[in-house]
Write a protein that holds these residues in place. Structure first.
Motif, short mmCIF file in Angstrom:
data_model
loop_
_atom_site.label_atom_id
_atom_site.label_comp_id
_atom_site.label_asym_id
_atom_site.label_seq_id
_atom_site.Cartn_x
_atom_site.Cartn_y
_atom_site.Cartn_z
N ILE A 127 22.11 -12.27 10.41
CA ILE A 127 20.84 -12.03 9.72
C ILE A 127 19.78 -13.02 10.20
O ILE A 127 20.10 -14.10 10.69
N THR A 128 18.52 -12.62 10.05
CA THR A 128 17.41 -13.57 10.12
C THR A 128 17.10 -13.91 8.66
O THR A 128 16.66 -13.03 7.91
N PRO A 129 17.36 -15.15 8.22
CA PRO A 129 17.15 -15.46 6.80
C PRO A 129 15.67 -15.34 6.38
O PRO A 129 14.77 -15.47 7.21
N VAL A 147 2.45 -9.72 15.53
CA VAL A 147 2.83 -8.33 15.80
C VAL A 147 4.29 -8.34 16.27
O VAL A 147 4.67 -9.12 17.13
N TRP A 148 5.10 -7.49 15.64
CA TRP A 148 6.55 -7.40 15.92
C TRP A 148 6.77 -6.06 16.58
O TRP A 148 6.55 -5.01 15.96
N ILE A 149 7.16 -6.09 17.85
CA ILE A 149 7.21 -4.87 18.67
C ILE A 149 8.64 -4.58 19.11
O ILE A 149 9.14 -5.20 20.07
N PRO A 226 21.72 -4.57 22.14
CA PRO A 226 20.82 -5.63 21.67
C PRO A 226 19.58 -5.05 20.99
O PRO A 226 19.08 -4.01 21.42
N ARG A 227 19.12 -5.70 19.93
CA ARG A 227 17.85 -5.33 19.29
C ARG A 227 16.78 -6.12 20.01
O ARG A 227 16.59 -7.30 19.77
N LYS A 228 16.07 -5.44 20.92
CA LYS A 228 15.09 -6.13 21.77
C LYS A 228 13.72 -6.06 21.12
O LYS A 228 13.23 -4.96 20.83
O1 AKG Z 1 13.04 -10.62 14.70
C1 AKG Z 1 13.50 -11.21 13.73
O2 AKG Z 1 14.65 -11.03 13.34
C2 AKG Z 1 12.64 -12.17 12.98
C3 AKG Z 1 11.21 -12.09 13.37
C4 AKG Z 1 10.33 -13.08 12.70
O3 AKG Z 1 10.74 -13.81 11.83
C5 AKG Z 1 8.93 -13.14 13.11
O4 AKG Z 1 8.52 -12.47 14.07
O5 AKG Z 1 8.17 -13.87 12.46
#
Ligand code: AKG
Length: 277
Positions: A127-129, A147-149, A226-228
């Motif tokens: 996990i990412t906490p 931005v999360w892509i 992988p989750r890229k």
């Molecule tokens: O990709 C993740 O699991 C965490 C991303 C994140 O915390 C962020 O982009 O700020």
């Protein structure tokens, strides 16, 4: 026969404005994040995704087996400022289309880059906490956004990013780094305060923008791929540097802001303005 890639068309897409609806802007300001569909085409994601992936595996130094890693290390491979490493990664990171969306969501005149980072959650990655990013940044105003892509479709079993809605407005847990402790304390706090959590898959081409103080997390990657993910962190172009409040902020001041003077704007060559009206 392999399809020919029209590079000019890809570059054009990265520059072309994406219209953010007034509803999406209002949603972002109220909830501290927004998910937007069809922001990037499969062609752009595939072409630049391959370049980013090659860089991640070339630059990665985290090769310990999963069982020997900390929670943070199990969450993802984290490779930063790819734009400084490769001309084509720079084309992607400097996308005016993506920077303009950040500008419109925050309602500012323009944005600078804080830094970029690729976040690859490996198969069997953890996990990412829960955390809020701005804990790490010596920046005075809350006008920051990431931005999360995802570079592929991201179903639930790959660990898409999840958001605690409206959590950017509450001053809880602002002094906690990413850890097992942050996961425990923040999930208890967020639950006891009844924050709604958006934890949903991402279609190909869908991206999210989240504010620096919005709490977010991601589940583990239990798929076999992988989750890229590529991310860019933007700040209001008129953002100022504040006195660092913890050791992470001191390190960030030196590394990502080139130790520019406290109280001033982060105007070093590391923090270019990527879009301005
Ligand atoms: O990709 C993740 O699991 C965490 C991303 C994140 O915390 C962020 O982009 O700020």
């Amino acid at each position: 026969m392999e399809a020919l890639i029209d590079k000019d068309q890809l570059l054009d897409e990265l520059e072309t404005p994406y219209t953010v609806s007034p509803e999406a802007i209002a949603f972002y300001r109220e909830n501290g994040y927004v998910k937007l569909k069809q922001v990037l085409s499969p062609a752009v994601l595939s072409y630049y995704g391959d370049i980013i992936t090659d860089l991640v595996f070339k630059l990665n130094t985290l090769i310990k087996p999963m069982e020997e890693r900390t929670t943070y290390e199990r969450a993802f491979l984290q490779i930063m400022n790819l734009w400084r490493e490769d001309e084509q990664a720079r084309e992607f990171v400097f996308s005016k289309r993506l920077a303009r969306i950040a500008t419109d969501l925050m309602g500012v005149e323009g944005v600078r880059l804080y830094h970029d980072q690729a976040l690859y959650k490996e198969p069997s990655g953890g996990i990412t906490p829960w955390h809020a990013d701005q804990f790490y940044w010596p920046l005075a105003s809350p006008n920051t956004v990431t931005v999360w892509i995802p570079l592929q479709e991201t179903p639930m079993n790959m660990g898409p990013l999840a958001f605690a809605e409206k959590s950017q407005t509450v001053e809880i847990g602002r002094d906690i780094e990413i850890s097992d402790e942050s996961e425990q304390i923040l999930s208890d706090e967020l639950q006891s305060k009844n924050f709604a959590v958006n934890d949903t898959p991402f279609e190909l081409g869908e991206v999210s923008y989240h504010a620096g103080w919005t709490f977010h997390r991601a589940g583990p990657n239990v798929s076999d791929k992988p989750r890229k993910v590529m991310t860019m962190i933007y700040m209001d172009k008129d953002q100022t540097i504040m006195t660092p409040r913890n050791s992470y902020q001191r390190a960030d001041h030196a590394k990502w802001l080139d130790s520019f003077p406290i109280g001033g704007k982060p105007e070093s060559e590391l923090n270019p303005v990527l879009f301005s009206y």
